[in-house]
Scaffold this active site. Structure first.
Site, short mmCIF file in Angstrom:
data_model
loop_
_atom_site.label_atom_id
_atom_site.label_comp_id
_atom_site.label_asym_id
_atom_site.label_seq_id
_atom_site.Cartn_x
_atom_site.Cartn_y
_atom_site.Cartn_z
N GLY A 99 0.81 -1.22 0.00
CA GLY A 99 0.00 0.00 0.00
C GLY A 99 0.83 1.26 0.00
O GLY A 99 0.51 2.25 -0.67
N ASP A 100 1.93 1.25 0.75
CA ASP A 100 2.84 2.40 0.77
C ASP A 100 3.48 2.61 -0.59
O ASP A 100 3.58 3.74 -1.08
CB ASP A 100 3.92 2.20 1.83
N THR A 101 3.95 1.53 -1.18
CA THR A 101 4.65 1.64 -2.45
C THR A 101 3.72 2.11 -3.57
O THR A 101 4.08 2.98 -4.38
CB THR A 101 5.29 0.29 -2.82
#
Length: 401
Positions: free
Chosen positions: A172-174
């Site tokens: 999700g961060d990436t």
């Protein structure tokens, strides 16, 4: 012969990174790889917490050597008035600001977009948070793991009747970082086209993952169908699956094109399926998914993974092994495509991944790996803000830098 390095598309763009951990920092990693000057503001002392995450060598994680590439580390205590004032000055000289704090934090510091626009109206201000800057969930804490669930991504991952699974990555961060980098580049393009005004780029982790959900929404809206987890397959597309081979390794086969399906089934010893009119198109194959999958599973179980791939590649059927990182680093295609870059850390070589996409005329590159906390204090505070050595030492004594 010229020894100058090729131009990059973001040369001359200055980025101030206020983020920590992953979403904000990876955004500016992408920008820095393609030429932007990235000034990373970190707390004095230990710096970004990700410096100490996972595998650590001599006090710094191997991960940070990749994530911190091409960045200039400046330490500032943003809980102090002097630290915030110096950050404000740096942001006033920036083309781009990237932050991934909870909504409202930078406003409390006097470093929000409206604050910076007073002296720097052209700034592109990227904000990354769990749920966005507006709406009823804006103030909720939003780590990637949680927002992947809210986005619907986790709902379709795993096996029916079992708890949803997550990849062993903070995807999700990436994904949010890639969306943020895209949004920043779009905003810079728009700034160039009009009066030079910047704008806010509002990126939510859950929305970035929601953007991966393909036809889930129109299928529900139009047909009332809720797509659910389907293990190693994709609902409504046949055949596409992962199969276990005789050597215990796994092969992924994508034989869902009509002509590809025929070649696949002939290669797997089932010409009768290749010529079966009920299996000629995807909708028919969906009805016969169990018999098709069993035939392929049995065939794969009688061959090694490499044999399966070799047979299918000879018939132009998409198939491939499931690679570990060790497999990738040995693979000639990965190496021919320049997927690994070698940097030097503490006098020893370290491989870090290249960053996509590949640009033919103005490619990105790694100039240096992630450096020590505050390693660019004198260059930035002195060279950019004009502080002399005595002033910087005084700030250090006060704990500001």
């Amino acid at each position: 012969m010229s020894t100058s390095k090729p131009q990059r598309p973001l040369d001359g763009i200055r980025v101030i990174e206020l983020g920590q951990l992953l979403a904000g920092p990876f955004t500016s990693t992408i920008l820095g790889y393609f030429g932007a000057e990235v000034i990373k503001i970190e707390p004095p002392g230990r710096g970004d917490p990700i410096r100490g995450w996972r595998e650590v060598h001599n006090g710094t994680s191997y991960w940070y050597r990749s994530l911190g590439r091409n960045k200039k580390s400046v330490t500032l205590d943003l809980n102090s008035e002097k630290g915030r004032e110096l950050a404000y000055q740096l942001m006033g000289k920036a083309d781009v600001v990237v932050e991934n704090f909870r909504p409202g934090v930078v406003e409390d510091w006097g470093l929000g977009p409206e604050d910076i626009k007073k002296t720097n109206p052209g700034v592109v201000y990227a904000r990354i948070s769990g749920y966005g800057q507006t709406g009823p969930y804006a103030s909720k804490p939003g780590y990637a793991s949680v927002t992947e669930g809210v986005s619907g991504f986790r709902f379709v991952n795993g096996f029916p009747g079992e708890p949803p699974v997550r990849p062993n990555l903070s995807i999700g961060d990436t994904i949010a970082a890639i969306h943020a980098a895209l949004g920043i580049c779009l905003a810079l393009l728009q700034r160039q086209r009009d009066s030079g005004e910047g704008q806010v780029v509002d990126v939510a982790l859950y929305e970035s993952m929601f953007n991966l959900m393909e036809g889930v929404v129109p299928e529900f809206s139009g047909a009332g169908v809720i797509r659910e987890a389907s293990g190693t397959t994709v609902t409504g597309i046949v055949p596409t699956n992962t199969y276990t081979c005789s050597d215990g390794k796994y092969v992924i086969i994508g034989g869902n094109g009509d002509s590809i399906f025929k070649r696949l089934m002939v290669a797997a010893g089932h010409p009768e399926m290749a010529e079966n009119p009920e299996m000629a198109h995807n909708e028919g194959r969906v009805r016969h998914v169990e018999v098709i999958d069993k035939a392929l599973a049995d065939w794969c179980a009688s061959h090694s993974a490499e044999e399966v791939v070799a047979i299918l590649e000879a018939e132009r059927v998409p198939a491939g092994l499931v690679y570990s990182v060790e497999d990738q680093m040995r693979d000639p295609h990965f190496n021919a495509r320049g997927m690994f870059e070698e940097v030097e850390v503490d006098g020893k070589p370290l491989h870090i991944p290249a960053i996509m996409p590949k640009l033919e005329g103005t490619p990105g590159r790694t100039d240096w790996p992630g450096q020590a906390v505050g390693s660019h204090n004198h260059e930035i505070l002195g060279g950019l803000l004009g502080l002399d050595d005595g002033a910087i030492e005084a700030l250090r004594a006060e704990g500001v830098v």
